[in-house]
Write an enzyme that holds these catalytic residues in place. Structure first.
Site, PDB file in Angstrom:
ATOM      1  N   CYS A  45       0.841  -1.208   0.000  1.00 19.44           N
ATOM      2  CA  CYS A  45       0.000   0.000   0.000  1.00 19.44           C
ATOM      3  C   CYS A  45       0.874   1.256   0.000  1.00 19.44           C
ATOM      4  O   CYS A  45       0.544   2.258  -0.653  1.00 19.44           O
ATOM      5  CB  CYS A  45      -0.913   0.016   1.207  1.00 19.44           C
ATOM      6  SG  CYS A  45      -1.985  -1.429   1.341  1.00 19.44           S
TER       7      CYS A  45
HETATM    8  C1  BEZ Z   1       0.563  -4.611   1.840  1.00 15.12           C
HETATM    9  O1  BEZ Z   1       0.076  -3.543   1.500  1.00 15.12           O
HETATM   10  O2  BEZ Z   1       1.759  -4.826   1.800  1.00 15.12           O
HETATM   11  C2  BEZ Z   1      -0.307  -5.708   2.340  1.00 15.12           C
HETATM   12  C3  BEZ Z   1      -1.498  -5.402   2.970  1.00 15.12           C
HETATM   13  C4  BEZ Z   1      -2.289  -6.421   3.450  1.00 15.12           C
HETATM   14  C5  BEZ Z   1      -1.888  -7.746   3.278  1.00 15.12           C
HETATM   15  C6  BEZ Z   1      -0.700  -8.035   2.615  1.00 15.12           C
HETATM   16  C7  BEZ Z   1       0.094  -7.016   2.141  1.00 15.12           C
END
Ligand code: BEZ
Length: 211
Positions: A45
């Site tokens: 994200c």
């Molecule tokens: C991420 O944004 O890295 C992420 C968010 C939730 C689960 C897995 C990865």
């Protein structure tokens, strides 16, 4: 009920990192990329919101505003934005909705319980100036979105909104486009003065008309 292409994007009021917004007022006369991410302070994200910030000039060129959303609170959003700015070498320049009570996530069907009971998936809604949903994408948490693809589909949507054309597989801005089947071959020269190729009676191509 899930939202479908052509539906009006439901309006909502929300707390965001730039203050309270009314979504339809935010859309105003623009195109909008409204997208959810699973959680603040997560690696994928962080890269996605950084990339969105870096694309501001590309979005501006196309008359597009970005709006992000997660179920995290405003304080987390503000603190995380500092990390995004630092690690992605950018300045976040679009609002992030704090959908703490999940009413918007539910309205837009962004929580897919078999993926996660609590967090939003990576949903994308591309909304036109008429407030209608033009395109949706859904990615799992583990796969960061391709923002070149988001720009590419906006180019296709904006072109095909104004001309009787469609864009072929892997089309990119500047490449030939397809004349829609509703246009008779004998009517193509008047509508598309740059010329056309008839590969099959149902497959006619022409140079991109708005260049
Ligand atoms: C991420 O944004 O890295 C992420 C968010 C939730 C689960 C897995 C990865």
């Amino acid at each position: 009920m899930s939202l479908r292409l052509g539906d009006e994007a439901p309006n909502f009021k929300a707390q965001t990192t730039i203050g309270d917004i009314d979504f339809h007022d935010y859309i105003k006369d623009s195109w909008v990329v409204f997208f959810s991410h699973p959680s603040d302070y997560t690696p994928v994200c962080t890269t996605e919101l950084g990339r969105t910030a870096k694309l501001k000039s590309e979005f501006d060129k196309r008359g597009v505003k970005a709006l992000a959303l997660s179920v995290d609170n405003l304080e987390d959003h503000h603190n995380w934005v500092k990390d995004i700015n630092e690690t992605q070498d950018t300045t976040v320049n679009f609002p992030i909705v704090a959908d703490v009570d999940r009413h918007i996530s539910e309205l837009y069907d962004m929580i897919h319980p078999n993926a996660s009971a609590t967090a939003t998936v990576r949903s994308v809604f591309i909304i036109g100036p008429d407030k209608k949903i033009k395109l949706t994408l859904t990615y799992p948490a583990s796969t960061g979105r391709n923002f070149d693809e988001i720009l590419r589909v906006i180019d296709s949507l904006q072109l095909t909104a104004d001309y009787s054309v469609a864009t072929p597989a892997d089309w990119k801005h500047g490449e030939d486009v397809i004349v829609v089947p509703a246009i008779k071959t004998e009517d193509i020269p008047a509508k598309f003065p740059k010329g056309f190729k008839e590969i099959k009676p149902y497959l006619r191509t022409t140079p991109q008309p708005n260049l």
